[in-house]
Enzyme design. Structure first.
Site, PDB file in Angstrom:
ATOM      1  N   ILE A  11       0.815  -1.224   0.000  1.00  0.00           N
ATOM      2  CA  ILE A  11       0.000   0.000   0.000  1.00  0.00           C
ATOM      3  C   ILE A  11       0.846   1.269   0.000  1.00  0.00           C
ATOM      4  CG2 ILE A  11      -0.224   0.237   2.530  1.00  0.00           C
ATOM      5  CD1 ILE A  11      -3.259   0.901   1.927  1.00  0.00           C
ATOM      6  N   THR A  12       2.101   1.181   0.429  1.00  0.00           N
ATOM      7  CA  THR A  12       2.959   2.377   0.442  1.00  0.00           C
ATOM      8  C   THR A  12       3.621   2.629  -0.904  1.00  0.00           C
ATOM      9  OG1 THR A  12       4.849   1.087   1.244  1.00  0.00           O
ATOM     10  CG2 THR A  12       3.456   2.145   2.908  1.00  0.00           C
ATOM     11  N   THR A 132       2.970  -8.850 -14.288  1.00  0.00           N
ATOM     12  CA  THR A 132       3.835  -7.876 -14.936  1.00  0.00           C
ATOM     13  C   THR A 132       4.178  -8.296 -16.358  1.00  0.00           C
ATOM     14  OG1 THR A 132       6.095  -6.964 -14.896  1.00  0.00           O
ATOM     15  CG2 THR A 132       5.764  -9.070 -13.821  1.00  0.00           C
ATOM     16  N   GLU A 134       6.999  -8.272 -17.485  1.00  0.00           N
ATOM     17  CA  GLU A 134       8.294  -8.956 -17.425  1.00  0.00           C
ATOM     18  C   GLU A 134       8.138 -10.473 -17.510  1.00  0.00           C
ATOM     19  OE1 GLU A 134      11.426  -7.740 -17.346  1.00  0.00           O
ATOM     20  OE2 GLU A 134      10.742  -5.664 -17.482  1.00  0.00           O
ATOM     21  N   TYR A 157      13.120 -11.467 -11.009  1.00  0.00           N
ATOM     22  CA  TYR A 157      11.833 -10.815 -10.742  1.00  0.00           C
ATOM     23  C   TYR A 157      10.748 -11.388 -11.640  1.00  0.00           C
ATOM     24  CZ  TYR A 157       8.187  -7.227 -11.006  1.00  0.00           C
ATOM     25  OH  TYR A 157       6.974  -6.572 -11.028  1.00  0.00           O
ATOM     26  N   LYS A 161       7.466 -13.549 -10.447  1.00  0.00           N
ATOM     27  CA  LYS A 161       6.127 -13.100 -10.813  1.00  0.00           C
ATOM     28  C   LYS A 161       5.380 -14.139 -11.653  1.00  0.00           C
ATOM     29  CE  LYS A 161       5.073  -8.932  -9.249  1.00  0.00           C
ATOM     30  NZ  LYS A 161       3.788  -8.631  -8.599  1.00  0.00           N
TER      31      LYS A 161
END
Length: 357
Positions: A11-12, A132, A134, A157, A161
């Site tokens: 959330i940040t 993503t 990616e 990454y 994912k």
């Protein structure tokens, strides 16, 4: 009427903060998971937070996607109607340096959430997984990617994912869970992290405009990406969970630009006249100001990834048809939004520095 309850991991971050804003406007009760830190890391959501002793629809909880018990206990306590898993170690370059941590957070973190929902028998809880572009890696013959394209990630990454993407689909098909994914192509905004290339560029150019910096070093300026605006994309994240059936969606603009083209457009908007010289590792952008010339941007092999994805472009056929996806921002207005914000930040910094003297 009972308010819907949403839980947002990450959330940040850029997407998490925009999504929280959107859901609060829609009268949701929003819960967010933040990591315990010795320094404040809530800058993007501080404007949303009020004293929890007062009436509020916004709550923050300490948690970590690497901690199964913590995730289970939070979901058990909150019993959300919707879970948006946006939390990740999302920097592709960093994933080569910290592959194990990236896998734990961006891969197994998803499994931990799905298992908690399953064990708690939360049949009505809907789950959204942030996938993503990616995942794709290689350019295909169609010169674009859609929901039917095959996956071939090129980074730890992307691999993490891909696990998250497939495990979401497996839990949907095996346990009848409402578990959907959104394969979002690159999406930027003024809230993009400062280590990401688009924000590096807009932040540097605005600071250069005010004589706060001199030169920027970048890696592969010929990598092409499909860049959209995060505000447009988080609305689709919400819409994905409002559908009658769970599914997987591509969210993209359908247009691809290189990092070099991003630089050229940003320089044009801020009023910098530049000329590119050299090739390969010797390529530079020269800033021309009358008779004065200086190096503005320079290629540095230090910033090249071990394995580069050279081209990404998506086609949102399904999202356009089912979600009525129509981006409000163009490539040009995205850059304008980022430059405007970074120029404001740079001017504030100048003012603070002057007051300190």
């Amino acid at each position: 009427m009972k308010k819907k309850i949403a839980l947002i991991t990450g959330i940040t971050g850029q997407d998490g903060s925009y999504l929280a804003e959107l859901l609060l406007k829609k009268n949701y009760v929003v819960h967010g998971i933040i990591r315990k830190s010795s320094s404040f890391n809530t800058g993007r959501i501080d404007h949303l937070y009020v004293d929890p002793h007062n009436n509020t629809n916004f709550y923050l909880h300490y948690g970590d996607l690497t901690d199964s018990n913590n995730i289970y206990n939070l979901i058990s306590k909150i019993k959300p109607d919707e879970v948006y898993n946006l939390g990740a170690q999302s920097h592709v370059g960093v994933s080569f340096v910290n592959p194990e941590y990236t896998s734990q957070v961006s891969g197994l973190g998803t499994l931990r959430i799905l298992e908690a929902i399953r064990f708690l028998n939360l049949k009505k809880t809907k789950f959204y997984q942030a996938s993503t572009s990616e995942l794709f890696g290689e350019t295909n013959k169609k010169k674009y990617f859609d929901e039917k394209s095959s996956f071939s990630p090129k980074s730890p990454y992307g691999a993490a994912k891909l696990y998250s993407h497939w495990i979401t689909k497996i839990y949907r098909e095996s346990y009848g869970m409402f578990a959907s994914t959104g394969i979002l192509f690159n999406h930027e905004s003024p809230r993009r992290g400062e280590t990401f290339v688009t924000r590096k560029i807009t932040r540097f150019l605005t600071r250069k405009y005010l004589n706060l910096e001199k030169k920027l070093f970048l890696g592969n300026i010929y990598a092409k990406r499909d860049w959209g605006h995060a505000e447009d994309y988080v609305e689709m994240q919400w819409k994905i969970l409002q559908q009658q059936k769970p599914d997987d969606y591509i969210i993209a603009t359908g247009k691809s630009y290189s990092v070099k083209e991003f630089i050229n457009e940003a320089c044009k908007q801020i009023g910098f006249k530049i000329k590119w010289t050299g090739k390969g590792l010797k390529e530079k952008a020269i800033l021309i100001n009358g008779k004065k010339k200086e190096i503005l941007i320079q290629v540095d092999k230090k910033y090249f990834r071990p394995n580069e994805v050279h081209f990404l472009k998506g086609k949102s056929f399904k999202a356009i048809r089912k979600l009525k996806f129509k981006p409000k921002y163009s490539f040009q207005t995205l850059i304008k939004d980022m430059l405007t914000s970074d120029l404001k930040i740079a001017r504030s910094e100048m003012k603070i520095n002057k007051n300190d003297k």
